[in-house]
Design an enzyme around this catalytic site. Sequence first.
Site, PDB file in Angstrom:
ATOM      1  N   ASP A  40      53.827   1.638  24.819  1.00  0.00           N
ATOM      2  CA  ASP A  40      53.564   0.985  23.407  1.00  0.00           C
ATOM      3  C   ASP A  40      52.643   1.703  22.604  1.00  0.00           C
ATOM      4  O   ASP A  40      51.439   2.132  23.030  1.00  0.00           O
ATOM      5  CB  ASP A  40      53.011  -0.500  23.690  1.00  0.00           C
ATOM      6  CG  ASP A  40      53.050  -1.229  22.228  1.00  0.00           C
ATOM      7  OD1 ASP A  40      52.760  -0.869  21.213  1.00  0.00           O
ATOM      8  OD2 ASP A  40      53.849  -2.371  22.318  1.00  0.00           O
ATOM      9  N   ILE A  41      53.080   2.086  21.391  1.00  0.00           N
ATOM     10  CA  ILE A  41      52.158   2.798  20.480  1.00  0.00           C
ATOM     11  C   ILE A  41      50.866   2.317  20.013  1.00  0.00           C
ATOM     12  O   ILE A  41      49.987   3.021  19.223  1.00  0.00           O
ATOM     13  CB  ILE A  41      53.101   3.582  19.422  1.00  0.00           C
ATOM     14  CG1 ILE A  41      52.726   4.817  18.876  1.00  0.00           C
ATOM     15  CG2 ILE A  41      53.519   2.771  18.203  1.00  0.00           C
ATOM     16  CD1 ILE A  41      52.856   5.998  19.860  1.00  0.00           C
ATOM     17  N   GLU A  99      58.714  -8.170  16.156  1.00  0.00           N
ATOM     18  CA  GLU A  99      58.530  -6.915  15.334  1.00  0.00           C
ATOM     19  C   GLU A  99      60.011  -6.182  15.407  1.00  0.00           C
ATOM     20  O   GLU A  99      60.274  -5.512  14.579  1.00  0.00           O
ATOM     21  CB  GLU A  99      57.401  -6.039  15.739  1.00  0.00           C
ATOM     22  CG  GLU A  99      57.235  -4.907  14.811  1.00  0.00           C
ATOM     23  CD  GLU A  99      55.825  -4.228  15.286  1.00  0.00           C
ATOM     24  OE1 GLU A  99      56.018  -2.979  15.313  1.00  0.00           O
ATOM     25  OE2 GLU A  99      54.915  -4.563  15.711  1.00  0.00           O
ATOM     26  N   HIS A 104      62.980  -6.513  24.646  1.00  0.00           N
ATOM     27  CA  HIS A 104      61.939  -5.694  25.184  1.00  0.00           C
ATOM     28  C   HIS A 104      60.840  -6.670  26.116  1.00  0.00           C
ATOM     29  O   HIS A 104      60.730  -7.660  25.733  1.00  0.00           O
ATOM     30  CB  HIS A 104      61.147  -4.734  24.532  1.00  0.00           C
ATOM     31  CG  HIS A 104      60.546  -5.216  23.160  1.00  0.00           C
ATOM     32  ND1 HIS A 104      61.377  -5.516  22.096  1.00  0.00           N
ATOM     33  CD2 HIS A 104      59.117  -5.645  22.972  1.00  0.00           C
ATOM     34  CE1 HIS A 104      60.467  -6.110  21.152  1.00  0.00           C
ATOM     35  NE2 HIS A 104      59.219  -5.964  21.554  1.00  0.00           N
ATOM     36  N   HIS A 106      56.725  -6.730  27.349  1.00  0.00           N
ATOM     37  CA  HIS A 106      55.470  -5.890  27.163  1.00  0.00           C
ATOM     38  C   HIS A 106      55.001  -6.142  28.791  1.00  0.00           C
ATOM     39  O   HIS A 106      54.902  -7.292  29.323  1.00  0.00           O
ATOM     40  CB  HIS A 106      54.595  -6.681  26.369  1.00  0.00           C
ATOM     41  CG  HIS A 106      55.114  -6.599  25.099  1.00  0.00           C
ATOM     42  ND1 HIS A 106      54.297  -5.701  24.164  1.00  0.00           N
ATOM     43  CD2 HIS A 106      55.917  -7.273  24.135  1.00  0.00           C
ATOM     44  CE1 HIS A 106      54.976  -5.700  22.784  1.00  0.00           C
ATOM     45  NE2 HIS A 106      55.767  -6.762  22.901  1.00  0.00           N
TER      46      HIS A 106
HETATM   47  P1  5GP Z   1      57.319  -7.245  19.391  1.00  0.00           P
HETATM   48  O1  5GP Z   1      58.724  -6.890  18.754  1.00  0.00           O
HETATM   49  O2  5GP Z   1      57.322  -7.524  20.786  1.00  0.00           O
HETATM   50  O3  5GP Z   1      56.461  -8.272  18.554  1.00  0.00           O
HETATM   51  O4  5GP Z   1      56.315  -5.897  18.982  1.00  0.00           O
HETATM   52  C1  5GP Z   1      56.915  -4.593  19.153  1.00  0.00           C
HETATM   53  C2  5GP Z   1      55.873  -3.747  19.858  1.00  0.00           C
HETATM   54  O5  5GP Z   1      56.735  -2.523  19.906  1.00  0.00           O
HETATM   55  C3  5GP Z   1      54.752  -3.537  19.439  1.00  0.00           C
HETATM   56  O6  5GP Z   1      53.634  -3.797  20.213  1.00  0.00           O
HETATM   57  C4  5GP Z   1      54.637  -2.143  18.442  1.00  0.00           C
HETATM   58  O7  5GP Z   1      53.332  -1.442  18.791  1.00  0.00           O
HETATM   59  C5  5GP Z   1      55.675  -1.449  19.433  1.00  0.00           C
HETATM   60  N1  5GP Z   1      56.311  -0.487  18.652  1.00  0.00           N
HETATM   61  C6  5GP Z   1      56.931  -0.463  17.649  1.00  0.00           C
HETATM   62  N2  5GP Z   1      57.476   0.742  16.868  1.00  0.00           N
HETATM   63  C7  5GP Z   1      57.165   1.469  17.945  1.00  0.00           C
HETATM   64  C8  5GP Z   1      57.546   2.984  18.365  1.00  0.00           C
HETATM   65  O8  5GP Z   1      58.124   3.506  17.257  1.00  0.00           O
HETATM   66  N3  5GP Z   1      57.086   3.285  19.410  1.00  0.00           N
HETATM   67  C9  5GP Z   1      56.395   2.837  20.383  1.00  0.00           C
HETATM   68  N4  5GP Z   1      56.153   3.422  21.227  1.00  0.00           N
HETATM   69  N5  5GP Z   1      56.141   1.514  20.225  1.00  0.00           N
HETATM   70  C10 5GP Z   1      56.627   1.066  19.130  1.00  0.00           C
END
Ligand code: 5GP
Length: 139
Positions: A40-41, A99, A104, A106
């Site tokens: 995760d970035i 987001e 996915h 975590h």
């Molecule tokens: P969620 O959708 O579970 O709320 O969060 C999405 C996760 O994806 C976040 O923790 C965010 O940091 C990660 N994320 C979003 N865009 C990218 C990306 O382009 N590359 C990577 N490696 N992680 C990402």
Amino acid sequence: MREIEHLNLYNMASIFSRIVAGEIPSYKIAEDERYYAFLDINPLAKGHTLVIPKQEVDYFYDLDDETLQGMILFSKQVAQKLQAFSGCKKVATAVLGLEVPHAHIHLIPMNSEKDVDFSREKLNLTPEEFAEIAKAIVG
Ligand code: 5GP
């Protein structure tokens, strides 16, 4: 206008599909024909990893049963690598998806509840640090 936005939204590959395709770089942790794992970035902890199915489905519980089962087994292998890397108490497993509309999981190395507080400030790692972490996890 609304129709055009709608079309764009649904014709565009998700950012995670673009990562799988190599169009956007990522720090790869594991891959097989159906799943991909990468750092995760914006990590909550060193080694915070995302596991995705290559199949592009938004909501985790919309995945078909077979994909969901396989994803958990794939995540288990990744979690074992993360634990060996970090020596953490346990690897936390979380599904949010607020987001990025591509299902996915975590996987977060965890020693206390604080380590999985998503409202906390994320770690700010350099590309070199990410690369080092990925290398140490993959072995
Ligand atoms: P969620 O959708 O579970 O709320 O969060 C999405 C996760 O994806 C976040 O923790 C965010 O940091 C990660 N994320 C979003 N865009 C990218 C990306 O382009 N590359 C990577 N490696 N992680 C990402």
